[in-house]
Write a protein that holds these residues in place. Structure first.
Motif, PDB file in Angstrom:
ATOM      1  N   PRO B  99       0.689  -1.312   0.002  1.00  0.00           N
ATOM      2  CA  PRO B  99      -0.121  -0.265   0.023  1.00  0.00           C
ATOM      3  C   PRO B  99       0.746   1.463  -0.025  1.00  0.00           C
ATOM      4  O   PRO B  99       0.457   2.271  -0.555  1.00  0.00           O
ATOM      5  CB  PRO B  99      -0.828  -0.175   1.111  1.00  0.00           C
ATOM      6  N   HIS B 100       2.223   1.255   0.620  1.00  0.00           N
ATOM      7  CA  HIS B 100       3.012   2.499   0.563  1.00  0.00           C
ATOM      8  C   HIS B 100       3.781   2.683  -0.493  1.00  0.00           C
ATOM      9  O   HIS B 100       4.842   3.599  -0.548  1.00  0.00           O
ATOM     10  CB  HIS B 100       3.280   2.972   2.072  1.00  0.00           C
ATOM     11  N   LEU B 101       3.735   1.641  -1.428  1.00  0.00           N
ATOM     12  CA  LEU B 101       4.690   1.975  -2.526  1.00  0.00           C
ATOM     13  C   LEU B 101       3.900   2.501  -3.820  1.00  0.00           C
ATOM     14  O   LEU B 101       2.548   2.055  -3.900  1.00  0.00           O
ATOM     15  CB  LEU B 101       5.306   0.503  -3.012  1.00  0.00           C
ATOM     16  N   SER B 102       4.404   3.229  -4.590  1.00  0.00           N
ATOM     17  CA  SER B 102       3.828   3.548  -5.844  1.00  0.00           C
ATOM     18  C   SER B 102       3.559   2.341  -6.809  1.00  0.00           C
ATOM     19  O   SER B 102       4.068   1.246  -6.718  1.00  0.00           O
ATOM     20  CB  SER B 102       4.910   4.815  -6.259  1.00  0.00           C
ATOM     21  N   ALA B 103       2.933   2.682  -7.835  1.00  0.00           N
ATOM     22  CA  ALA B 103       2.525   1.670  -9.026  1.00  0.00           C
ATOM     23  C   ALA B 103       4.043   1.169  -9.456  1.00  0.00           C
ATOM     24  O   ALA B 103       4.548  -0.249  -9.651  1.00  0.00           O
ATOM     25  CB  ALA B 103       1.796   2.068  -9.978  1.00  0.00           C
ATOM     26  N   PHE B 104       4.771   2.091  -9.643  1.00  0.00           N
ATOM     27  CA  PHE B 104       6.303   1.752 -10.144  1.00  0.00           C
ATOM     28  C   PHE B 104       7.164   0.959  -9.276  1.00  0.00           C
ATOM     29  O   PHE B 104       7.527  -0.262  -9.703  1.00  0.00           O
ATOM     30  CB  PHE B 104       7.083   3.034 -10.485  1.00  0.00           C
ATOM     31  N   ASP B 105       6.918   1.252  -7.911  1.00  0.00           N
ATOM     32  CA  ASP B 105       8.005   0.467  -7.026  1.00  0.00           C
ATOM     33  C   ASP B 105       7.081  -0.862  -6.752  1.00  0.00           C
ATOM     34  O   ASP B 105       7.804  -1.876  -6.592  1.00  0.00           O
ATOM     35  CB  ASP B 105       7.942   1.167  -5.699  1.00  0.00           C
ATOM     36  N   ASN B 106       5.958  -0.865  -6.943  1.00  0.00           N
ATOM     37  CA  ASN B 106       5.111  -2.290  -6.698  1.00  0.00           C
ATOM     38  C   ASN B 106       5.601  -3.284  -7.986  1.00  0.00           C
ATOM     39  O   ASN B 106       5.817  -4.285  -7.851  1.00  0.00           O
ATOM     40  CB  ASN B 106       3.788  -2.248  -6.650  1.00  0.00           C
ATOM     41  N   VAL B 107       5.715  -2.727  -9.245  1.00  0.00           N
ATOM     42  CA  VAL B 107       6.152  -3.439 -10.127  1.00  0.00           C
ATOM     43  C   VAL B 107       7.611  -3.896 -10.134  1.00  0.00           C
ATOM     44  O   VAL B 107       8.082  -5.002 -10.480  1.00  0.00           O
ATOM     45  CB  VAL B 107       5.761  -2.873 -11.616  1.00  0.00           C
ATOM     46  N   GLY B 123      14.062   0.836 -16.746  1.00  0.00           N
ATOM     47  CA  GLY B 123      13.717   0.745 -18.224  1.00  0.00           C
ATOM     48  C   GLY B 123      12.565  -0.419 -18.278  1.00  0.00           C
ATOM     49  O   GLY B 123      11.634  -0.175 -18.724  1.00  0.00           O
ATOM     50  N   PRO B 124      12.915  -1.550 -17.884  1.00  0.00           N
ATOM     51  CA  PRO B 124      11.745  -2.684 -17.805  1.00  0.00           C
ATOM     52  C   PRO B 124      10.656  -2.186 -17.099  1.00  0.00           C
ATOM     53  O   PRO B 124       9.698  -2.720 -17.695  1.00  0.00           O
ATOM     54  CB  PRO B 124      12.540  -3.930 -17.230  1.00  0.00           C
ATOM     55  N   VAL B 125      10.532  -1.690 -16.113  1.00  0.00           N
ATOM     56  CA  VAL B 125       9.526  -1.297 -15.227  1.00  0.00           C
ATOM     57  C   VAL B 125       8.724  -0.379 -15.965  1.00  0.00           C
ATOM     58  O   VAL B 125       7.326  -0.706 -16.165  1.00  0.00           O
ATOM     59  CB  VAL B 125       9.888  -0.945 -13.777  1.00  0.00           C
ATOM     60  N   ALA B 126       9.360   0.695 -16.307  1.00  0.00           N
ATOM     61  CA  ALA B 126       8.784   1.573 -17.217  1.00  0.00           C
ATOM     62  C   ALA B 126       8.037   0.991 -18.591  1.00  0.00           C
ATOM     63  O   ALA B 126       6.813   1.256 -18.892  1.00  0.00           O
ATOM     64  CB  ALA B 126       9.709   2.878 -17.787  1.00  0.00           C
ATOM     65  N   ASP B 127       8.572   0.237 -19.307  1.00  0.00           N
ATOM     66  CA  ASP B 127       8.051  -0.454 -20.498  1.00  0.00           C
ATOM     67  C   ASP B 127       6.872  -1.687 -20.041  1.00  0.00           C
ATOM     68  O   ASP B 127       5.942  -1.450 -20.633  1.00  0.00           O
ATOM     69  CB  ASP B 127       9.132  -1.510 -21.068  1.00  0.00           C
ATOM     70  N   MET B 128       6.875  -1.911 -18.734  1.00  0.00           N
ATOM     71  CA  MET B 128       5.850  -2.838 -18.509  1.00  0.00           C
ATOM     72  C   MET B 128       4.546  -1.992 -18.302  1.00  0.00           C
ATOM     73  O   MET B 128       3.470  -2.284 -18.309  1.00  0.00           O
ATOM     74  CB  MET B 128       6.210  -3.629 -17.333  1.00  0.00           C
ATOM     75  N   LEU B 129       4.951  -0.935 -17.445  1.00  0.00           N
ATOM     76  CA  LEU B 129       3.798   0.018 -17.129  1.00  0.00           C
ATOM     77  C   LEU B 129       3.050   0.511 -18.341  1.00  0.00           C
ATOM     78  O   LEU B 129       1.846   0.842 -18.393  1.00  0.00           O
ATOM     79  CB  LEU B 129       4.162   1.055 -16.191  1.00  0.00           C
ATOM     80  N   ASP B 130       3.750   1.042 -19.495  1.00  0.00           N
ATOM     81  CA  ASP B 130       3.450   1.425 -20.571  1.00  0.00           C
ATOM     82  C   ASP B 130       2.646   0.256 -21.148  1.00  0.00           C
ATOM     83  O   ASP B 130       1.474   0.527 -21.823  1.00  0.00           O
ATOM     84  CB  ASP B 130       4.711   1.577 -21.605  1.00  0.00           C
ATOM     85  N   TRP B 131       2.946  -1.028 -21.169  1.00  0.00           N
ATOM     86  CA  TRP B 131       2.218  -2.095 -21.836  1.00  0.00           C
ATOM     87  C   TRP B 131       0.790  -2.343 -21.249  1.00  0.00           C
ATOM     88  O   TRP B 131      -0.048  -2.506 -21.721  1.00  0.00           O
ATOM     89  CB  TRP B 131       3.027  -3.465 -21.580  1.00  0.00           C
ATOM     90  N   VAL B 132       0.830  -2.077 -19.774  1.00  0.00           N
ATOM     91  CA  VAL B 132      -0.421  -2.073 -19.313  1.00  0.00           C
ATOM     92  C   VAL B 132      -1.149  -1.075 -18.973  1.00  0.00           C
ATOM     93  O   VAL B 132      -2.228  -0.728 -18.556  1.00  0.00           O
ATOM     94  CB  VAL B 132      -0.247  -2.827 -17.798  1.00  0.00           C
ATOM     95  N   GLY B 133      -0.681   0.179 -19.755  1.00  0.00           N
ATOM     96  CA  GLY B 133      -1.408   1.394 -20.059  1.00  0.00           C
ATOM     97  C   GLY B 133      -1.335   2.164 -18.536  1.00  0.00           C
ATOM     98  O   GLY B 133      -2.234   2.949 -18.220  1.00  0.00           O
ATOM     99  N   LEU B 134      -0.292   1.918 -17.746  1.00  0.00           N
ATOM    100  CA  LEU B 134      -0.367   2.761 -16.610  1.00  0.00           C
ATOM    101  C   LEU B 134       0.969   3.810 -16.574  1.00  0.00           C
ATOM    102  O   LEU B 134       1.370   4.164 -15.349  1.00  0.00           O
ATOM    103  CB  LEU B 134      -0.237   1.880 -15.471  1.00  0.00           C
ATOM    104  N   ASP B 136       1.077   7.003 -16.951  1.00  0.00           N
ATOM    105  CA  ASP B 136       0.782   8.158 -16.515  1.00  0.00           C
ATOM    106  C   ASP B 136       0.215   7.893 -14.937  1.00  0.00           C
ATOM    107  O   ASP B 136       0.176   8.781 -14.081  1.00  0.00           O
ATOM    108  CB  ASP B 136      -0.356   8.915 -16.995  1.00  0.00           C
ATOM    109  N   ARG B 137       0.320   6.620 -14.347  1.00  0.00           N
ATOM    110  CA  ARG B 137       0.116   6.738 -12.962  1.00  0.00           C
ATOM    111  C   ARG B 137       1.073   5.863 -12.274  1.00  0.00           C
ATOM    112  O   ARG B 137       0.904   5.166 -11.343  1.00  0.00           O
ATOM    113  CB  ARG B 137      -1.247   5.335 -13.144  1.00  0.00           C
ATOM    114  N   ALA B 138       2.154   6.110 -12.831  1.00  0.00           N
ATOM    115  CA  ALA B 138       3.452   5.168 -12.181  1.00  0.00           C
ATOM    116  C   ALA B 138       3.824   5.800 -10.911  1.00  0.00           C
ATOM    117  O   ALA B 138       4.152   4.910 -10.127  1.00  0.00           O
ATOM    118  CB  ALA B 138       4.789   5.613 -13.110  1.00  0.00           C
ATOM    119  N   ASP B 139       3.516   6.880 -10.513  1.00  0.00           N
ATOM    120  CA  ASP B 139       3.829   7.242  -9.128  1.00  0.00           C
ATOM    121  C   ASP B 139       2.548   7.301  -8.317  1.00  0.00           C
ATOM    122  O   ASP B 139       2.766   7.838  -7.109  1.00  0.00           O
ATOM    123  CB  ASP B 139       4.275   8.886  -9.070  1.00  0.00           C
ATOM    124  N   ALA B 140       1.604   6.692  -8.860  1.00  0.00           N
ATOM    125  CA  ALA B 140       0.291   6.605  -7.950  1.00  0.00           C
ATOM    126  C   ALA B 140       0.417   5.618  -6.924  1.00  0.00           C
ATOM    127  O   ALA B 140       0.720   4.434  -7.189  1.00  0.00           O
ATOM    128  CB  ALA B 140      -0.976   6.470  -8.568  1.00  0.00           C
TER     129      ALA B 140
END
Lengths: 304, 246
Positions: B99-107, B123-134, B136-140
């Motif tokens: 719960p206290h980690l961002s979407a980026f840190d969870n991934v 790099g890989p985490v950013a790519d993966m977040l891009d793949w799942v369409g998130l 712009d929500r990386a820091d949420a």
């Protein structure tokens, strides 16, 4: 298994940190301050006892216990003369009557102005001779002094000065044990406080730990997260505790120094003592980190 | 009993009960092969989640034998389990995001657990977040994400480390049909790279989306084999589709 840890910057983020807004650093600060005071007390007592022993180690007291003041004075003069020329005696001097009267004043009262008779005339007070030997006082040396005085000063009684202070040394020794006991108790209490805090943190972060566990995090990795977190708290608490403890020690030292007692003056702290006191927070941090690690590892062992 | 040559998972007569209760899984025997795609179906309460817990090593069975990657994991000391868990990717039904980690840190968490450097992670985490369409929500934080977004983060976390086996419990339950298909394509892409995929679902429409898949069906804690997924050797995909249909 020796697996790598999480990136140092990110590790602490897995567990929300309260830092100084939480109770942990402050509990440790109080514990470390109290431990520092107890250690300082124990060291001061050890120094005091050591200084007193060194001062008294070569000291003998010869009392001339004679009711007749003329005979007493004669025997005292003879004894000082014999002792001054005796081999192994560094110094011998008679304690002035005025000093003796001052010493017994609290018990026998002051001499009234115009009262010709000294207190000692009404109540016979032995003449005291302070003798310094050139080495430690031993039973054979006491016997030798007695033998030399036997003919010229038959009323002489010879005692080692240290034997008078034996009850004081015994009390100091008891206080030192008490200080040591306090230090052990405080260390145990600190460990217990860390144990409780680690368990509480484990409880409130259980879901996070389970996730890390299921993602392949090892017990050591998870324990390191808590260990590091408690370590940071302990460092903050240690610095605050050492500062508080040092202030208290300096204030207490100033109070005791103001008493002006010769014996208490021997109870000051040396640089080695201060070094030991400065090591207390380091020991506190180590105890806290080891306790946190063991607590977390024990709790994790109950998980699959 | 297969000695553990090519199979990735082997269950032999496995039973599971919680405490002193009755068995929730009984006599479960099957073999999963590398690079296969399995659907695990069954009604609610049939034991799908319990079976997945055994698969992702969150639970030991009450009886029977489980081999993973050629090793008996029942008798394996618990210190040896993390190495096996790192070869798995898991999508939990309740997402289980920190719960206290961002979407980026969870991934990024599985990569950090594996000890990768930050430079290898971003790099890989950013790519993966891009793949799942998130992207712009990386820091949420999870609490600010919708159910569907949380599920996508959970899926991204499960696949980021390219696991040998992906276990997903109702992975498309909270996403719209379009995103469900997209996520299935991600699983298929991973499958093509050699990852064995096990997806538990009660959405029968989903099964048709992956024609190559094998189907295991749980009914009241017992396993049936509509497509011959458990048969050794497995039947050819064409025969399975004709026979199992779903």
């Amino acid at each position: 298994m020796n697996l790598p840890g999480f990136g140092a910057e990110r590790r602490a983020q897995l567990i929300p940190q309260a830092r100084l807004s939480g109770p942990m650093p402050w509990v440790l600060a109080i514990m470390i301050a109290m431990t520092a005071i107890a250690v300082a007390g124990g060291l001061a007592l050890a120094n005091l006892a050591s200084a007193a022993r060194a001062e008294l180690s070569g000291g003998l007291t010869v009392q001339i216990v004679e009711a007749d003041s003329v005979k007493r004075d004669r025997q005292a003069e003879l004894a000082v003369s014999v002792l001054s020329n005796m081999e192994g005696v560094a110094a011998a001097h008679r304690v002035p009557d005025a000093e003796l009267e001052t010493l017994i004043e609290p018990w026998l009262g002051e001499r009234e102005p115009g009262d010709a008779a000294a207190v000692g005339d009404a109540v016979p007070i032995p003449a005291l001779i302070d003798v310094r030997l050139d080495g430690p006082v031993t039973q054979p040396r006491i016997r030798a002094v007695r033998d030399r005085l036997a003919s010229g000063a038959p009323a002489a009684r010879v005692d080692a000065q240290s034997s008078w202070l034996a009850p004081v040394f015994s009390a100091i020794s008891s206080l030192q044990w008490l200080a040591l006991g306090l230090v052990v108790l405080l260390a145990a209490t600190s460990a217990a406080a860390v144990w409780l805090a680690a368990r509480s943190a484990l409880g409130s972060n259980r879901s996070t730990i389970e996730i890390v566990h299921l993602l392949g995090g090892t017990d050591s990795q998870i324990a390191r997260i808590f260990q590091r977190s408690v370590g940071i708290d302990a460092v903050l608490g240690g610095i605050a505790g050492l500062a508080l403890g040092t202030i208290a020690i300096l204030l207490l030292g100033r109070q005791f120094a103001a008493l002006g007692s010769g014996m208490i003056a021997g109870g000051g702290l040396g640089w080695r003592d201060w070094l030991l006191i400065a090591a207390i927070p380091v020991a506190g941090v180590l105890i806290a980190m080891i306790t946190a690690r063991l607590t977390v590892l024990a709790a994790l062992r109950r998980m699959l | 009993m297969n000695a553990g040559g090519g199979e990735i998972v082997q269950f032999d007569n496995v039973g599971l009960r919680y405490g002193a209760g009755k068995e929730v899984l009984s006599d479960i025997s099957f073999t999963l092969y590398p690079g296969s795609f399995y659907f695990l179906t069954g009604a609610s309460g049939a034991g799908k989640t319990s079976l997945l817990k055994l698969l992702y090593l969150a639970q030991r069975p009450s009886r029977g034998m489980i081999r993973m990657f050629g090793t008996d994991v029942i008798t394996l000391p618990r210190a040896g389990l993390p190495a096996f868990r790192r070869r798995l990717g898991v999508v939990f039904q309740d997402f289980r995001l920190v719960p206290h980690l961002s979407a980026f840190d969870n991934v990024a968490l599985p990569l950090r657990v594996s000890g990768l450097r930050e430079s290898e992670i971003e790099g890989p985490v950013a790519d993966m977040l891009d793949w799942v369409g998130l992207t712009d929500r990386a820091d949420a934080r999870p609490a600010t994400l919708s159910g569907g977004e949380q599920q996508r983060v959970a899926i991204a976390r499960a696949v980021i480390a390219r696991p040998d086996m992906l276990v997903a419990d109702e992975p498309t339950g909270n996403v719209d049909p379009e995103m469900a298909v997209k996520l299935l394509r991600l699983f298929e892409a991973l499958n093509r790279l050699g990852t064995t995929v096990v997806v538990a679902t009660h959405d029968l429409h989903l099964l048709k989306k992956v024609p190559e898949s094998l189907i295991m069906r749980l009914d009241k804690g017992r396993l049936s084999d509509p497509t011959g997924a458990l048969r050794y050797p497995p039947r050819p995909p064409a025969a399975r589709q004709t026979e199992g249909g779903a």
